[in-house]
Design a protein around this motif. Structure first.
Motif, PDB file in Angstrom:
ATOM      1  N   PHE A 144      -4.977  -7.664  -0.730  1.00  0.00           N
ATOM      2  CA  PHE A 144      -5.323  -6.853   0.435  1.00  0.00           C
ATOM      3  C   PHE A 144      -4.486  -7.217   1.664  1.00  0.00           C
ATOM      4  O   PHE A 144      -4.069  -6.333   2.420  1.00  0.00           O
ATOM      5  N   TYR A 148      -2.036  -4.623   3.386  1.00  0.00           N
ATOM      6  CA  TYR A 148      -2.274  -4.273   4.787  1.00  0.00           C
ATOM      7  C   TYR A 148      -0.971  -4.316   5.575  1.00  0.00           C
ATOM      8  O   TYR A 148      -0.667  -3.432   6.376  1.00  0.00           O
ATOM      9  N   ALA A 176     -11.410  -7.278   1.524  1.00  0.00           N
ATOM     10  CA  ALA A 176     -10.648  -6.203   2.193  1.00  0.00           C
ATOM     11  C   ALA A 176     -10.832  -6.281   3.704  1.00  0.00           C
ATOM     12  O   ALA A 176      -9.865  -6.168   4.473  1.00  0.00           O
ATOM     13  N   SER A 202     -10.037   2.558   2.812  1.00  0.00           N
ATOM     14  CA  SER A 202      -9.800   1.579   3.866  1.00  0.00           C
ATOM     15  C   SER A 202      -8.718   2.061   4.804  1.00  0.00           C
ATOM     16  O   SER A 202      -7.787   2.752   4.393  1.00  0.00           O
TER      17      SER A 202
END
Length: 266
Positions: A144, A148, A176, A202
């Motif tokens: 994650f 990101y 996350a 997300s």
């Protein structure tokens, strides 16, 4: 002998299980389901209307999701741990770039590379320790956090998954959020145990979103593909071949047999 209903991620590591005949030589029904899930994931990405985007497909397998991304006019990169599945994607001549990689080791891309990310039925594999050195929380956080970084500011990542239980779902969402994502859970067809599918959406924005699991009511049927050629039909194949010609690729000449359905062999 293992039960036939045993979850595939419990039977063997992903690079072994994913190359079974069930995963490689999908029926038309399986292809339709994969396409529908990819369509739903792209819908949740909320991409700019009519604008080609550069997307990441994590756990791309044989490239079925990538086919949908290409049909929508997007460019994409696919990552998968299975070289055998990527070989299938190469044989199918998918239009995206393919990379061998374990998502638990992180995404090896520069910051801000992608406009969005989708992942179909892959994320739950990180919740299992296939080796003694594997720590699911650490592998999830590594994935994650690097994902990101690789997404452009304000973009989204959508993961379709089958969580085994609430603890597994909490593990995923916790890592996350720890990596910087915000968002929630969407469940399609919550009243159907057979058709129930979960999606974790997300965002990489700075907007504060409560760390809650959000459930939707039964979703409407997927929108009709108006104005688009039927998948795998003659018009669809001709359009795909023309796109490849414009890309400078070598393509077979069109004939009266192009797109003609072959009779099954028994």
């Amino acid at each position: 002998m293992a039960s036939s209903c045993r979850r595939p991620e419990h039977s063997a590591p992903p690079d072994v299980v994913s190359y079974s005949p069930f995963y490689c030589f999908c029926s038309s029904r399986m292809i339709e389901i994969q396409t529908q899930m990819s369509e739903r994931a792209v819908e949740l990405l909320n991409l700019p209307e009519g604008q080609p985007c550069f997307l990441l497909d994590v756990g791309c397998g044989s490239g079925l999701s990538g086919d949908y991304l290409s049909e929508e006019g997007h460019h994409w990169v696919g990552v998968d741990i299975s070289t055998a599945m990527l070989d299938v994607a190469l044989d199918r001549e998918v239009e995206g770039d393919l990379i061998v990689g374990d998502m638990g080791h992180g995404m090896p891309f520069r910051p801000g590379t992608f406009d969005g990310c989708i992942s179909i039925s892959a994320l739950q594999w990180l919740c299992n320790a296939d080796k003694r050195t594997h720590s699911p929380p650490k592998r999830l956080y590594t994935f994650f956090s690097t994902l990101y970084s690789s997404l452009s500011r304000g973009s989204r990542a959508v993961f379709q998954l089958y969580p085994e239980n609430s603890e597994q779902l909490e593990l995923i969402t916790t890592q996350a959020m720890k990596a910087g994502f915000s968002g929630g859970m969407v469940v399609d067809y919550p009243n159907s145990s057979k058709a129930k599918k979960s999606g974790l959406g997300s965002e990489t924005s700075d907007k504060t979103v409560p760390n809650q699991v959000q459930y939707s009511g039964q979703r409407c049927r997927f929108k009709n593909m108006k104005g688009k050629s039927a998948k795998k039909g003659r018009d669809w194949i001709l359009e795909k071949k023309e796109r490849r010609r414009r890309q400078g690729r070598e393509v077979r000449d069109d004939t009266k047999y192009t797109g003609r359905q072959r009779r099954p062999h028994f």
